[in-house]
Each structure stands twice: as C-alpha cells, then as structure tokens.
Design an enzyme around this catalytic site. Sequence first.
Site, PDB file in Angstrom:
ATOM      1  N   ASP A   1     -21.558  10.601  53.963  1.00  0.00           N
ATOM      2  CA  ASP A   1     -20.727   9.486  54.415  1.00  0.00           C
ATOM      3  C   ASP A   1     -21.385   8.852  55.629  1.00  0.00           C
ATOM      4  OD1 ASP A   1     -18.718  10.028  52.531  1.00  0.00           O
ATOM      5  OD2 ASP A   1     -17.693  11.407  53.887  1.00  0.00           O
TER       6      ASP A   1
ATOM      7  N   ASP B   1     -22.013   7.832  49.691  1.00  0.00           N
ATOM      8  CA  ASP B   1     -20.572   7.996  49.483  1.00  0.00           C
ATOM      9  C   ASP B   1     -19.838   7.022  50.411  1.00  0.00           C
ATOM     10  OD1 ASP B   1     -18.189   8.941  48.486  1.00  0.00           O
ATOM     11  OD2 ASP B   1     -18.480  11.011  49.081  1.00  0.00           O
TER      12      ASP B   1
ATOM     13  N   ASP C   1     -14.582   7.284  55.761  1.00  0.00           N
ATOM     14  CA  ASP C   1     -13.591   8.128  55.099  1.00  0.00           C
ATOM     15  C   ASP C   1     -12.756   8.851  56.155  1.00  0.00           C
ATOM     16  OD1 ASP C   1     -14.619   7.322  52.709  1.00  0.00           O
ATOM     17  OD2 ASP C   1     -15.352   9.292  52.079  1.00  0.00           O
TER      18      ASP C   1
ATOM     19  N   ARG D   1     -12.108   0.941  46.950  1.00  0.00           N
ATOM     20  CA  ARG D   1     -11.610   1.712  48.104  1.00  0.00           C
ATOM     21  C   ARG D   1     -11.605   0.862  49.365  1.00  0.00           C
ATOM     22  NH1 ARG D   1     -14.380   7.739  47.257  1.00  0.00           N
ATOM     23  NH2 ARG D   1     -13.627   8.036  45.118  1.00  0.00           N
TER      24      ARG D   1
END
Length: 327
Positions: A139, A162, A166, A219
């Site tokens: 991430d 990714d 997050d 997302r």
Amino acid sequence: MRKHLRQLVLGASAGATALALTGVGIIATTSASASTPVPLAAVDQLVGWATQNGGTTGGGSAATTTVTSASALTSAVGSTSASVIRVSGTINCSGMLRVRSNKTIIGNSGAAIVGCGLNINGDRNVIIRNLTFRNWNDDAINVQTSATNIWIDHNTFSNGYDGAVDVKRGSDFVTVSWNRVFNHDKAMLLGHSDDNASQDTGHLRVTYHHNWFDASTQRHPRVRFGNPVHVYNNFYYRNSGYGVASTEGAGVLVENNSFDGVSDPYHLGEGDSGPGTLVARGNLLVGSGSGQTGGSVKTIPYGYTLDAAGNVKSIVTASAGAGRISL
C-alpha cells in the site's frame, strides 16, 4: 427543491444536522464552467474527523529533519520522538516503513517516494502531506490496528500495487483531503474484511473531501462498518469500476460531489459484502448513472463548509495533489 437548488449554486455551511433517508442529486449533461471558483474553505485547513478526539497536530513545533535516502526516511519515521520530517528528492525503497506517533511528514517541492509505502500501525497523531507516491509494492499509505488522528493531505498517487490509502482494523478519526489518484486501480479501502465487525464497529470514521479520483478504477472509497463516513466535494472522473460503495452496515454520506462520466457513482454492497446505508445529496452527475441509496446515516459531528457541486471540478483539479500548496 428551490432551497436545494440554491444550495448547489451558492454552497452552504453544514454542521451537526440530521441526515435525510433518501438521496437527492442533479443529473446534468454538460460540464461545469471552465472558470476556477474560489473554494469556500481554506485549501490548507484541516477539516473532518481528524479534528475530533483531541485533534491532529502531527509533530507540531518539534525539530525538523530533512531526509534524502531510504535509510534516513526509515529512521526518521520510526523514531519514537515527535518530529517534523521533510522529504527531499526521490527516495527509492521497498516494503512498508513503520511511522510512529506524533509525526508530520512533508514533501519538499518535487519530493517522491517510489517503490514503498508508509505504515501507521497502532500509532496516533500523524500528518502526511505534499508527497508523490509511485509504484508502491504493497500500500502507499496503510492506517491500521486502532491508529487514530491521521491527516493525509495534498498527495499524489499513481501506478501502485494495492491501496493508495487504506484504513482498517479499528482505526479512527482520519481525514483524507485534496489528494489525486490516477493511473491506478484500488484507491481507498475502509475496512479490510467482512469478518472484522467486532474490531471495526464504532470506529473507521473517516472524512474524504476534495480528492481527485482521476480515472482510477474503484474504492473511492469502499466502506465496511464505519458510520458516519463523510464523502464530500470530491471530483470523480471516468472511474471505470465505481465511485463509492457502502457495505456491511456502514453509513456513508455522499454530499456535493461531482461525477463526470461515471456509470456507477455510488451503490450498496460490493462483491460478497452485504449492503450498508448511503445518503446522497447535492451531487452533480454529468454523463453518469443515478446511483443507489438507502437507509439513514448517523449525524456528522463537526462543522464544515460545502462548495457547490457545480464548482467542484474546477476547484479540485486546480488544487488537489502534491505541489499545489506551499508548505
């Protein structure tokens, strides 16, 4: 309806107000004005969930350290002392670098972190601003394990493995503002697993505002459990997957955003995840779908100022991302 239309034109102040049960928006077929309106709130001002729980100050007035290498960055962010860290030049690295509490991490002009990401794991009071992240192999920014009071602002993210940002595992009181995500798939996940309700319920409260989701896929954010999650004044441009997903009992307010060429701007449920609730109001839908709403969302506890949805495209594209403010 007359009052609602006036709010879209002029913008409005909003605070601790109850939320409606159903969504409302304006569907348009033409783009916003080419002029650049002035944002109603200061571009460098902290707003949202990170102002709660005692606020977020990062390193505050602590001594400043400038880093130019991966080893120096690793040491500086991993220190247990409060500090202000300035990143200079391009730092090439891999994996995830642990960021400890009471840190302000600022990119100098043109600063980039390439190949790795920053991991805030159980720590608190961290600010990350004005950095470009590219080609990360996990991430870019990972906030997890009950980390609290985090502000992620004016960064640029592209071409990573990714998530760009997050937030998961019971973390809370986070603001994600004025960032740009492009040439990337999974932008911002909130809540990592359908099986993590015991840790996440009552937490995962995040504000996403004035971000530019520039043809990124999905997302923006994808939300589990958090309520209320506040998504306002973001610009969504040609997102091929979807804009916002509310799942697993989450409550998301989607307010005064601009969607341009997004067939699925917001919906309930995603993949194997069951639905949450979602209230949509004041959004501008240009060449986009109508979205899916349902249920109610808890009250937003902080004050904030809304830009009119018709001004969001110009405001966000002029000011979101690294290099857009002086720090």
